[in-house]
Every structure is written in C-alpha cells, then in structure tokens.
Enzyme design. Structure first.
Site, PDB file in Angstrom:
ATOM      1  N   GLU A 176       0.038  -1.273   5.691  1.00 57.39           N
ATOM      2  CA  GLU A 176       0.992  -0.854   6.630  1.00 57.39           C
ATOM      3  C   GLU A 176       0.959   0.704   6.864  1.00 57.39           C
ATOM      4  O   GLU A 176       0.962   0.963   8.030  1.00 57.39           O
ATOM      5  CB  GLU A 176       2.316  -1.108   5.946  1.00 57.39           C
ATOM      6  CG  GLU A 176       3.400  -0.856   7.011  1.00 57.39           C
ATOM      7  CD  GLU A 176       4.109   0.752   7.170  1.00 57.39           C
ATOM      8  OE1 GLU A 176       4.938   0.802   7.817  1.00 57.39           O
ATOM      9  OE2 GLU A 176       3.450   1.401   6.152  1.00 57.39           O
TER      10      GLU A 176
ATOM     11  N   ASP B 130       0.865  -1.058  -0.061  1.00 61.47           N
ATOM     12  CA  ASP B 130      -0.161  -0.115  -0.009  1.00 61.47           C
ATOM     13  C   ASP B 130       0.902   1.207   0.040  1.00 61.47           C
ATOM     14  O   ASP B 130       2.116   1.187   0.442  1.00 61.47           O
ATOM     15  CB  ASP B 130      -0.947   0.114   1.046  1.00 61.47           C
ATOM     16  CG  ASP B 130      -0.368   0.034   2.437  1.00 61.47           C
ATOM     17  OD1 ASP B 130       0.638  -0.855   2.578  1.00 61.47           O
ATOM     18  OD2 ASP B 130      -0.598   0.899   3.425  1.00 61.47           O
TER      19      ASP B 130
END
Length: 420
Positions: free
Chosen positions: A181, A86
């Site tokens: 994350e 991400d």
C-alpha cells in the site's frame, strides 16, 4: 454492553507484528516487494486458523483473506475490514525494537536508541489525550510500524472477540490484508469478486474516533532528465550534467505555495520526494495531490512548462515528464453506499463516543477500493507520526478501534437486511 477488548493480547499481537520487517521496496520487481510481507501474512493465516475463521487463504500475491461467519439469523450483507501488511520505505522497518511506556504521565518520551530523538509533548498535542495510556514507540533508530500494524492488530482482536462471543449477532465479515500500500499498489491484486462485500472499512487512520470520508486525489509524476556524459577532463563545452539540470528543476518548484511544508487542510501540493541518477540521466519523482481531481492536470501541465524552461537553460539536455494516476478522492464513491459511514457513526455513538468526519491528506487502500466500486471509509486506529522514527501509538486507541469494528459488525447484523 459490549465485552471489553483484551488489551494485553492486543498489545502482544502488535509487538509481534512490528518486529517483522515488511518495508515496501519501490525498486523491487516482485509483488509483494519484500519477503517480510509474506512472513507476516503466513503468521496471520496461522492466527486466523487458530481463531476458527473460514475461507482462509494467502494468494499468490501474498494477500490474506478470511471469513468470520455470520451469527445473525437474518440475511445480512457481507462487510469487510482491511489493513495493509507493508510499512513505509521512508524510514527503515528492519530491526524494530518496540518500547512500551505504561501509564503515560504526560512528559516527553526520550527514545533509548537515539537519546537526541525525542517525542515532545509540545510537538504532539495528541499526547494530552493519552494520559494514563500504554504507549508504544520504536527505540528511535527505525519507524515503529503502527502504520498499518495498529490496523492489523485491531482487526485481529475484533475478530477474536466476536469468535469468543457468538451471542453478538452479526453478518459475514471478510478480512483482507493487502500488500505494498505504501508504494501505491495495495489493491492491485485484490479480487473484489472474491471479497464479495457491500462495503469495507480500512483501518489506517490516526488518533481515535474519526471517519475519513475524503482523501486527496493523487498522481505520480516522473521527471527524466537526460544529459551528455563525458570524462570531466575533456568536458568543457561538451558535458551536460543531468544532476545539475535536475537540481535546477527541483529548485524551481513551488516552495511558498503548493508544497507540503507550507499547506494544510484542503490545500494541494507538488512534492518532490525522490531524486537519483548521474551525469547522463537523473530521475525525479514528484507526488501531485489535491482534493479536486481536475487540478492534478493543471499541476502536470505546470511541470511540463517548467521542464521546457529548464531544458532551454541547458542546451543539449532533454527533460521528459510522465504522469501516472494513483487514486481519487473517495467522497463521491462513498455516496453510493451511505450506510457505510452512517452505520460507523451509529456504532460509535452506541459506545458512547461521538464520531468525527474528517479528511485525510493522503490516501489509503480505501481510496482505490472506493474508486473501483467498493465503498471504503477509513477508520482511526491510533497511528501518530507515521513514516518517522518519532512514530507512536496508543494501545487504548487501538482497543477503541477494535471495539468500534465489533459495534459496526453488530450494527449491520441488526439492520443491514431490513434496509436493503
């Protein structure tokens, strides 16, 4: 001598990865929070299959794992490499148009999508170390996504080199690509028993040749302000505007001290980064950060006292403060497996580059992995100005990170079993 990293292939991988929108969405009710993380994970699965790795999987939570089989005849402990799929929600990651600047000449970089958006050499002293490098930026309308697609590209290219050179002895290496994350959920659904490694290396750092061995400890405070909503035409003496109460709360937070704008090194802070709502209810999210975990409780209590003070200024208002633990300083956990850092230092020295031990004013998946019992120092990958449209990376620094991973695997392959 170690074979050279294929920098053109590395660049090609990176350019492909950053054009997939994997922006994490904190408001999403799904895991992962964005469809692009599934898409990038599927792409990596295909590349891993082409490389011939084994045990390749994309879990029901989109986490990708694979094994690079050992070439060493010794019984060598399994290590792992990890990076996250991400990108930060703070700047859009949709429609990234990467710009490649070859043979960087030392000047300012004017981003073509926003001519007023410039990466200035006087504001980016690290550029002085990148003369002659191939740099990559966005066009200024989005972030680039080097955080953490530089890490992904470095891992994939390191794996490719080891596949192409089986004469390099190494033990089993597990690859793990996590999700979300950036919104604090990177390791929520990672099966550590399945990862089955004695230590792990996170590829999620800035510049080059630095091992992050300490991180902030972190909590998230959510402040909920409740007011009284009524039509403004009859609001006199009756309305309690939660937006005004929330604004007063934020205005009273530390600005000279304990703010990210005024602190550095090991100084902690309280960082209000999101505020939303209306007259009836408003929400403020505040990051609590310090290298000493016990100080987070002090910060939380400070917020609660401040909430009581502000609520008293607005009769009828109610302010609730809840605090959630996010991650803790990795320093103590790394001490349980000193070879993780020691071998990384030795591997870099073998490449003729001195390693720097550093601290990171933030957290990585390595913070949580270490807290959960898997020692995971963080390695530099060439990320600069993360979360910003001024983000940039150096292909040479990414290549250095990939070469470092190869040397680390080789170092474990030589000595891991002999030392325990």
């Amino acid at each position: 001598m170690q074979p050279a990293i294929n920098t053109e292939r590395l660049l090609s991988r990176f350019l492909t990865y950053v054009q997939i929108d994997t922006t994490a969405k904190p408001e999403a009710a799904t895991y992962p929070s964005s469809a692009g993380q599934w898409e990038l994970g599927r792409l990596l699965v295909g590349e891993l299959q082409t490389l011939g790795l084994t045990d390749i999987s994309q879990s029901e939570h989109a986490i990708v794992m694979a094994t690079l089989p050992a070439t060493s005849r010794r019984s060598v402990p399994t290590i792992a490499w990890t990076a996250h799929l991400d990108t930060s929600p703070e700047t859009s990651g949709a429609g990234v148009r990467p710009q490649v600047w070859r043979n960087y000449d030392g000047g300012d970089l004017v981003l073509p999508g926003r001519p007023d958006c410039m990466i200035r050499r006087d504001e980016n002293p690290e550029l002085a170390d990148c003369l002659g490098h191939t740099l990559v930026t966005s066009d200024g309308t989005t972030l680039l996504g080097a955080d953490d697609k530089s890490g992904i590209a470095a891992i994939m290219e390191a794996a490719a080199l080891l596949v192409e050179h089986p004469e390099i002895e190494h033990g089993p290496v597990r690859l793990c690509f996590t999700c979300d994350e950036e919104i604090g959920h990177g390791v929520d659904h990672v099966d550590l028993a399945k990862l089955a490694a004695v230590c792990c290396y996170t590829l999620d750092g800035s510049a080059a040749d630095q091992i992050d061995v300490e991180t902030f400890s972190a909590d998230l405070a959510t402040v909920t302000v409740r007011g009284v909503n009524i039509h403004p035409s009859i609001a006199k003496g009756r309305m309690v505007n939660a937006v005004r109460v929330a604004a007063e709360f934020v205005a009273g937070l530390p600005r000279v001290r304990l703010a990210p704008e005024t602190t550095d090194d090991r100084q902690g802070f309280l960082h209000p980064y999101d505020m939303s709502g209306g007259v009836a209810e408003a929400t403020i999210r505040i990051l609590l950060r310090d290298f000493h975990s016990d100080r987070l409780g002090v910060y939380a209590e400070r917020l609660r006292r401040h909430a009581a003070t502000v609520a008293a200024m607005f009769p009828g208002a109610a302010i609730d403060v809840t605090v959630k633990s996010q991650y803790r300083n990795m320093a103590a956990g790394l001490a349980r497996e000193p070879r993780a850092v020691e071998y990384a230092q030795q591997a870099l020295q073998r490449l003729g580059r001195p390693a720097r031990l550093g601290v990171i004013r933030g957290g990585t998946d390595g913070s949580r992995f270490t807290e959960l019992g898997l020692p995971t120092p963080n390695l530099a990958t060439g990320e600069h100005n993360p979360h910003s449209p001024l983000e940039w990376t150096s292909v040479e620094e990414m290549a250095s990170a990939a070469a470092w991973l190869v040397a680390i695997a080789e170092r474990w392959g030589e000595r891991g079993n002999a030392e325990g």
